[in-house]
Write a protein that holds these residues in place. Structure first.
Motif, PDB file in Angstrom:
ATOM      1  N   ILE A  54       0.845  -1.185   0.000  1.00 50.49           N
ATOM      2  CA  ILE A  54       0.000   0.000   0.000  1.00 50.49           C
ATOM      3  C   ILE A  54       0.885   1.242   0.000  1.00 50.49           C
ATOM      4  O   ILE A  54       1.967   1.248   0.604  1.00 50.49           O
ATOM      5  N   SER A  55       0.453   2.273  -0.652  1.00 53.73           N
ATOM      6  CA  SER A  55       1.169   3.537  -0.690  1.00 53.73           C
ATOM      7  C   SER A  55       1.062   4.230   0.667  1.00 53.73           C
ATOM      8  O   SER A  55       0.012   4.192   1.316  1.00 53.73           O
ATOM      9  N   SER A  56       2.123   4.888   1.099  1.00 52.12           N
ATOM     10  CA  SER A  56       2.106   5.559   2.396  1.00 52.12           C
ATOM     11  C   SER A  56       1.032   6.632   2.474  1.00 52.12           C
ATOM     12  O   SER A  56       0.455   6.857   3.540  1.00 52.12           O
ATOM     13  N   ASP A  57       0.731   7.286   1.362  1.00 49.13           N
ATOM     14  CA  ASP A  57      -0.309   8.328   1.426  1.00 49.13           C
ATOM     15  C   ASP A  57      -1.701   7.753   1.659  1.00 49.13           C
ATOM     16  O   ASP A  57      -2.596   8.456   2.113  1.00 49.13           O
ATOM     17  N   ARG A  58      -1.883   6.463   1.404  1.00 49.09           N
ATOM     18  CA  ARG A  58      -3.162   5.822   1.714  1.00 49.09           C
ATOM     19  C   ARG A  58      -3.226   5.380   3.169  1.00 49.09           C
ATOM     20  O   ARG A  58      -4.305   5.219   3.723  1.00 49.09           O
ATOM     21  N   GLU A  81       1.774   9.971  10.101  1.00 47.62           N
ATOM     22  CA  GLU A  81       2.873   9.671   9.190  1.00 47.62           C
ATOM     23  C   GLU A  81       3.507   8.344   9.560  1.00 47.62           C
ATOM     24  O   GLU A  81       3.210   7.783  10.610  1.00 47.62           O
ATOM     25  N   LEU A  82       4.370   7.877   8.687  1.00 49.18           N
ATOM     26  CA  LEU A  82       5.106   6.637   8.929  1.00 49.18           C
ATOM     27  C   LEU A  82       6.578   6.976   9.091  1.00 49.18           C
ATOM     28  O   LEU A  82       7.097   7.862   8.416  1.00 49.18           O
ATOM     29  N   MET A  83       7.236   6.262   9.980  1.00 45.40           N
ATOM     30  CA  MET A  83       8.677   6.420  10.170  1.00 45.40           C
ATOM     31  C   MET A  83       9.328   5.148   9.632  1.00 45.40           C
ATOM     32  O   MET A  83       9.014   4.045  10.089  1.00 45.40           O
ATOM     33  N   ILE A  84      10.212   5.317   8.654  1.00 47.04           N
ATOM     34  CA  ILE A  84      10.808   4.198   7.928  1.00 47.04           C
ATOM     35  C   ILE A  84      12.294   4.102   8.243  1.00 47.04           C
ATOM     36  O   ILE A  84      13.006   5.114   8.237  1.00 47.04           O
ATOM     37  N   ASP A  85      12.748   2.896   8.517  1.00 43.92           N
ATOM     38  CA  ASP A  85      14.163   2.645   8.774  1.00 43.92           C
ATOM     39  C   ASP A  85      14.935   2.879   7.473  1.00 43.92           C
ATOM     40  O   ASP A  85      14.647   2.248   6.450  1.00 43.92           O
ATOM     41  N   LYS A  86      15.911   3.785   7.496  1.00 45.91           N
ATOM     42  CA  LYS A  86      16.659   4.131   6.289  1.00 45.91           C
ATOM     43  C   LYS A  86      17.487   2.975   5.749  1.00 45.91           C
ATOM     44  O   LYS A  86      17.708   2.886   4.547  1.00 45.91           O
TER      45      LYS A  86
END
Length: 112
Positions: free
Chosen positions: A8-12, A31-36
């Motif tokens: 799924i897209s993060s904006d959804r 928002e989502l926090m993503i491990d770089k």
């Protein structure tokens, strides 16, 4: 029930409601926090509290705690409002560094 497409897209995801297991709406995902390094979502930041979007705080929830419920069209977490109120939080204009210390504080609070 899992969708035929598990991506799924993060904006959804952002703006999706979050409920507790009793069906009470707790807030929505800001928002989502993503491990770089790994590219994995680490936290979904819950917008919780306030009134009509004013005075709301942000509560990072470990992504592994959220389960999507198609019947509620939102995510469900095994937490009460009181548990979230006591969790690590921040104002929208004061996003912390998600370093090992801060992430450790969040993970420890949720027993991870």
């Amino acid at each position: 029930m899992v969708s035929a497409n598990p991506v799924i897209s993060s904006d959804r995801v952002e703006g999706t409601s979050v409920y507790n297991t009793s069906g009470d709406k707790l807030g929505s995902i800001d928002e989502l926090m993503i491990d770089k390094i790994s590219g994995q979502v680490r936290y979904a930041v819950l917008e919780f509290g306030g009134f009509l979007g004013m005075g709301t705080d942000r509560y990072p929830l470990p992504w592994s705690m959220l389960k999507y419920d198609t019947s509620q069209d939102g995510y469900v977490v095994p937490l009460t409002k009181a548990q979230i109120e006591g969790a690590p939080k921040y104002a929208s204009d004061r996003v912390p560094e998600y370093d090992d210390t801060y992430s450790g504080t969040v993970d420890k609070y949720y027993g991870l």
